[in-house]
Every structure is written in C-alpha cells, then in structure tokens.
Design an enzyme around this catalytic site. Structure first.
Site, PDB file in Angstrom:
ATOM      1  N   SER A   1       4.170   4.089  16.015  1.00  0.00           N
ATOM      2  CA  SER A   1       2.860   3.627  15.502  1.00  0.00           C
ATOM      3  C   SER A   1       1.756   3.933  16.507  1.00  0.00           C
ATOM      4  O   SER A   1       0.669   4.387  16.142  1.00  0.00           O
ATOM      5  CB  SER A   1       2.880   2.112  15.268  1.00  0.00           C
ATOM      6  OG  SER A   1       3.714   1.804  14.200  1.00  0.00           O
TER       7      SER A   1
ATOM      8  N   ARG B   1      -1.651   6.610  16.313  1.00  0.00           N
ATOM      9  CA  ARG B   1      -3.020   6.125  16.544  1.00  0.00           C
ATOM     10  C   ARG B   1      -3.666   6.821  17.737  1.00  0.00           C
ATOM     11  O   ARG B   1      -4.866   7.119  17.723  1.00  0.00           O
ATOM     12  CB  ARG B   1      -2.997   4.604  16.741  1.00  0.00           C
ATOM     13  CG  ARG B   1      -2.745   3.868  15.419  1.00  0.00           C
ATOM     14  CD  ARG B   1      -2.074   2.545  15.652  1.00  0.00           C
ATOM     15  NE  ARG B   1      -1.976   1.721  14.458  1.00  0.00           N
ATOM     16  CZ  ARG B   1      -0.989   1.815  13.555  1.00  0.00           C
ATOM     17  NH1 ARG B   1      -0.040   2.711  13.688  1.00  0.00           N
ATOM     18  NH2 ARG B   1      -0.967   1.011  12.501  1.00  0.00           N
TER      19      ARG B   1
ATOM     20  N   ARG C   1       5.545   6.968  -3.020  1.00  0.00           N
ATOM     21  CA  ARG C   1       5.062   5.716  -2.412  1.00  0.00           C
ATOM     22  C   ARG C   1       3.613   5.435  -2.809  1.00  0.00           C
ATOM     23  O   ARG C   1       2.768   6.327  -2.829  1.00  0.00           O
ATOM     24  CB  ARG C   1       5.254   5.788  -0.896  1.00  0.00           C
ATOM     25  CG  ARG C   1       6.741   5.924  -0.558  1.00  0.00           C
ATOM     26  CD  ARG C   1       7.011   6.009   0.904  1.00  0.00           C
ATOM     27  NE  ARG C   1       6.657   4.786   1.597  1.00  0.00           N
ATOM     28  CZ  ARG C   1       6.637   4.674   2.916  1.00  0.00           C
ATOM     29  NH1 ARG C   1       6.949   5.706   3.669  1.00  0.00           N
ATOM     30  NH2 ARG C   1       6.327   3.533   3.482  1.00  0.00           N
TER      31      ARG C   1
ATOM     32  N   ASP D   1      10.032  -3.378   9.972  1.00  0.00           N
ATOM     33  CA  ASP D   1      10.949  -2.237  10.074  1.00  0.00           C
ATOM     34  C   ASP D   1      12.328  -2.631  10.614  1.00  0.00           C
ATOM     35  O   ASP D   1      13.219  -1.788  10.710  1.00  0.00           O
ATOM     36  CB  ASP D   1      10.331  -1.147  10.956  1.00  0.00           C
ATOM     37  CG  ASP D   1       9.105  -0.525  10.287  1.00  0.00           C
ATOM     38  OD1 ASP D   1       9.020  -0.578   9.046  1.00  0.00           O
ATOM     39  OD2 ASP D   1       8.231   0.001  11.002  1.00  0.00           O
TER      40      ASP D   1
HETATM   41  C1  S3P Z   1       3.226   1.036  10.242  1.00  0.00           C
HETATM   42  C2  S3P Z   1       3.098  -0.069   9.462  1.00  0.00           C
HETATM   43  C3  S3P Z   1       4.192  -0.602   8.616  1.00  0.00           C
HETATM   44  C4  S3P Z   1       5.543  -0.033   9.038  1.00  0.00           C
HETATM   45  C5  S3P Z   1       5.495   1.439   9.274  1.00  0.00           C
HETATM   46  C6  S3P Z   1       4.485   1.785  10.353  1.00  0.00           C
HETATM   47  C7  S3P Z   1       2.061   1.473  11.052  1.00  0.00           C
HETATM   48  O1  S3P Z   1       3.939  -0.258   7.269  1.00  0.00           O
HETATM   49  O2  S3P Z   1       6.516  -0.330   8.065  1.00  0.00           O
HETATM   50  O3  S3P Z   1       6.775   1.917   9.670  1.00  0.00           O
HETATM   51  O4  S3P Z   1       2.239   2.267  11.985  1.00  0.00           O
HETATM   52  O5  S3P Z   1       0.956   1.013  10.758  1.00  0.00           O
HETATM   53  P1  S3P Z   1       3.026  -1.181   6.297  1.00  0.00           P
HETATM   54  O6  S3P Z   1       1.631  -1.086   6.756  1.00  0.00           O
HETATM   55  O7  S3P Z   1       3.217  -0.573   4.937  1.00  0.00           O
HETATM   56  O8  S3P Z   1       3.607  -2.556   6.416  1.00  0.00           O
END
Ligand code: S3P
Length: 438
Positions: free
Chosen positions: A22, A26, A121, A317
């Site tokens: 994540s 970013r 999705r 996750d």
């Molecule tokens: C993520 C947010 C989560 C997570 C994904 C990564 C992110 O999803 O499940 O693996 O990096 O912002 P959601 O925002 O759909 O909960």
C-alpha cells in the site's frame, strides 16, 4: 504446475519481508506529483506495484528502477503527458481506484483498463463520489454497478465535497483525497469505521494540508506537493502476517520478523491474536511518517475468539490467514462483517471455505440480518488437531495461496496447491523465503 508442501522442521529464525505494498503505491503516486527527484528505497517490486509504476511512465513521469531503489522525477500536479492516454491497471484494484482520483483532475482524457479479474470488481464506489466532485468518469455499467474499463474526460474544475463512505475503504477514501488536492474548496470525508491511513500520512509527508477533525478527514486543495526527497518503506504487515501465524501454529518454533510496519490501522490482527492467547512481542520500535518494529512470535496454544465488524477494516487482508490460525485454535472462531472479502481478487470467503473443508475443517457462513438492504457476512471456523491431506486451490488469489501454504506447513502432512504464480501480486519472495526455512 502443482506446488508441493512438506512439513518443515521446528523453526528458530530471523527473517525479513518485502516493503509494504500500500505504501509503495502511494509513494510512487505522490512522488510523481512533485517537481524534481524522489528516491524511494526500498520499493516493493511486485506485479501490483509495478502496474502503478508502469501507469506513471505512460503518463510521462520519469522513473528509474534499479534493484530495490526507485527514483521518480515528476513535474508537478499535472502529469507531463500531453495526449489522451490508455492505461492498464492489470490486476491491481489499488492502482485503478486510487489513481482514478488523480486522473479526474488531469487536462488529458484517459481510458483505464483492467485484467479480466479486476474487470469483475466494482468501481461505482469511486465513480459516485468523484462525479459528485464534478469529475467526468464513467465505468462500464452492468446491473446497478460500474466496472472497468473507466473512461475519464477532463473537466474545468473539481468541487470540494462532504462525503460519508458507505463502506470503510482506504482505496475509495484515497481516490477522493487525491482528487481533493485539485478542488476549489476543502473536502471532508468520513467512513463508518477507520480504514488504513497510509494516504493521510504520506500526504502529510509531502506537505499537503490534511487534518482530522473528530472522525472526519479534512483535505485542503493545494498548488503543489513538496517531495521529502527520500522515502523509506518498512516491511509489509500483511506479508509478515503469514509468518506471524506460522510461528504461532508450528510446534517448538520462534520467528523474528524484522522492520515490519506497525501502523495501528493495519495491525488489527495482532489484537485478535493476543485475545487468542498468542505469544507475540513487538520490539525495537522505530519510525518516521510510518512506525515499524521487529515482531517476535513463539509457538502458542491458541483459543477461539469473536471478531467484531469494526475490527475488519484494520485487518481486511489478513482474514484468510486468520482463518488458518482459527483452524488450529481450540473452539469455534466467529468472524463478523466479512462481506468485503467477497469482492477481493477472488471471493475469499468461498476460497477459504473450499480449502479448509478439503482439509476436514468445519467452516460455516451466514448472511445477516435477513431482511435488510445492507447484508453482512459471518464466517465461522472450528479448530482441530488432525487434518486430512488435500489438494488446495488458490483461485488465482495471492492471499488464499499463501494462507494455504502456511496451513499445509503446520498441518504436518503432504499437501499440494494448484497455482502459486498469483503470489507475485504482492510477495514475489514468498516461496524462496519459505524454502529457506527448510
Ligand atoms: C488497500 C486497501 C484495501 C486492501 C487492499 C489495499 C489500499 O482495500 O484490501 O489490499 O492500499 O488502500 P479496500 O479499500 O477495498 O478495503
């Protein structure tokens, strides 16, 4: 090709997991919005994060990747590319959802395409708030939702809005926050439960004006972001979670996982595991914009627990690997509010039920409340001591695959899993790391 998993010896090891996924996404996006160079080190080289990096190159940003060091050279809030652009998010929901917030504010049109798995999705969760901000973004309409590809056409201006998310989602929250940088006035965002706050932390690191007021996030528009020049990315807690559980359920073992991100909005699993009686210590705490530490786990006798709906976004996750821990715990674990798992890379409720049933674990699911427009899903897993040897299926989902590898290692029988290539999505070093434990 089938991957075979054999019982490992008792473990006493120190290991490292790759940089956070994540945070890597970013870091690439925000560095690309700055004038000048930013060095991101270490950067996660996985299918998903490379998909984000590839999109940035298509948008005209200069990127140089060598080993685990990534240098990004941006030119400001408008990407350098002057022409309409076709982007490909591959399998990465995070790439598509978060980057769309930025694309809506660009002066060029874009078409954002996805792999067949990501095409399934839902995208309405981002197109609705972005359209409220004045963006011209459309997904492919099917039933009452919208799906990739997304078509984005430039607009004169974006409006600051007040928006309450229906579902806690860091991806949705982040898409809105990034679009809010370009808006005419501040944007206020709230979510039903706290989700991971990496975007908020990274925006602050890049000197954006963003603050919390009670539970709401207030994001001010800006003319520029300022690069911190160097961004360090700690180890991924989600990747570490597989080894945390392995250390707990494998007999006579101890694992130390070094430099793992311990952002409280990511580590909900630790709280749940402690309730289950896990022997976990967090040592050597360090930190800047994101905290990190070493996590030490020792074999533990786990007992069942109940997980509440509000805990789920803090461990969204980690539910597949929590199911594995629950299968080794005494009693029946109940996990409430797992409906978001149904729309991940695969339906993770079904994929975990399928595999655990094959190994002889009693699992169940329930939809509640019966007569309501917004339905929740509860998952139950009954712990056991002996399991049946089985052939598992990953359903092309990295977290299902890694969870079942860990299950198989601790169940002390021979198991196989059909397809582990999907693991490259987040953790390409997973299998080599597992092999190094034997
Ligand atoms: C993520 C947010 C989560 C997570 C994904 C990564 C992110 O999803 O499940 O693996 O990096 O912002 P959601 O925002 O759909 O909960």
């Amino acid at each position: 090709m089938k991957y075979e998993i054999k019982p490992p010896p008792a473990l006493k090891k120190e290991i490292k997991v790759p940089p956070d996924k994540s945070i890597s996404h970013r870091a690439v996006m925000l560095s690309s919005l700055c004038k000048g160079k930013t060095v991101i080190k270490p950067f996660l080289k996985s299918d998903d994060t490379l998909a984000t990096l590839h999109c940035m190159s298509r948008l005209g940003v200069n990127t140089y990747l060598k080993d685990y060091e990534l240098v990004i050279e941006g030119s400001g809030l408008q990407f350098p590319c002057n022409n309409a652009v076709r982007l490909y998010a591959q399998d990465s929901g995070t790439t598509m959802r978060i980057l769309s917030g930025l694309l809506c504010a660009q002066k060029i049109p874009s078409i954002f395409e996805a792999s067949p798995s990501l095409e399934r999705r839902p995208m309405k969760r981002i197109t609705i708030p972005l359209r409220m901000m004045g963006a011209n973004i459309e997904g492919k309409r099917k039933g009452s939702n919208e799906y990739p590809p997304l078509t984005i056409i430039p607009v004169k201006k974006l409006k600051g809005i007040k928006y309450a998310l229906a579902v806690a989602s860091a991806q949705v929250k982040s898409a809105i926050m990034l679009a809010a940088l370009y808006a005419d006035k501040p944007t206020t965002i709230s979510e039903p439960f706290q989700s991971r706050d990496h975007t908020e932390r990274m925006l602050k690191l890049f000197k954006a004006r963003i603050r919390k007021k009670g539970k709401a996030i207030i994001c001010q528009p800006t003319k520029n972001l300022i690069s911190p020049k160097k961004v360090f990315i700690p180890g991924d807690f989600s990747s570490a979670s597989f080894f945390i559980i392995l250390g707990l359920i494998l007999k006579n073992s101890q694992l130390r996982i070094k430099n793992v991100n311990i952002n409280p909005t990511r580590c909900g699993l630790l709280k749940v595991l402690k309730r289950m009686g896990a022997n976990i210590r967090i040592v050597n705490k360090k930190g800047g914009y994101e905290p990190y530490a070493d996590i030490i786990v020792k074999s533990s006798k786990l007992k069942a627990t109940k997980v509440a709906e509000k805990e789920i976004p803090l461990m969204i996750d980690e539910i597949p690997i929590l199911c594995v821990a629950a299968a080794f715990a005494k009693g029946k674990t109940i996990i409430n509010g797992v409906e978001e798992l149904v729309i991940k890379e695969t339906n993770r409720v079904s994929s975990m039920i399928f595999n655990l049933l094959k190994a002889g674990v009693k699992v169940g699911t329930l939809t509640y409340p019966k007569k309501s427009a917004k339905q929740h899903v509860m998952l139950s897993v009954e712990g056991k001591k002996q399991f049946k040897a089985a052939d598992f299926k990953s359903f092309n989902d990295h977290r299902t695959a890694m969870s079942m590898v860990i299950f198989a290692m601790a169940a002390q029988k021979s198991f196989t899993i059909d397809n582990i290539k999907c693991i490259n999505k987040s953790f390409p070093e997973f299998i080599p790391l597992i092999n190094s434990l034997y």
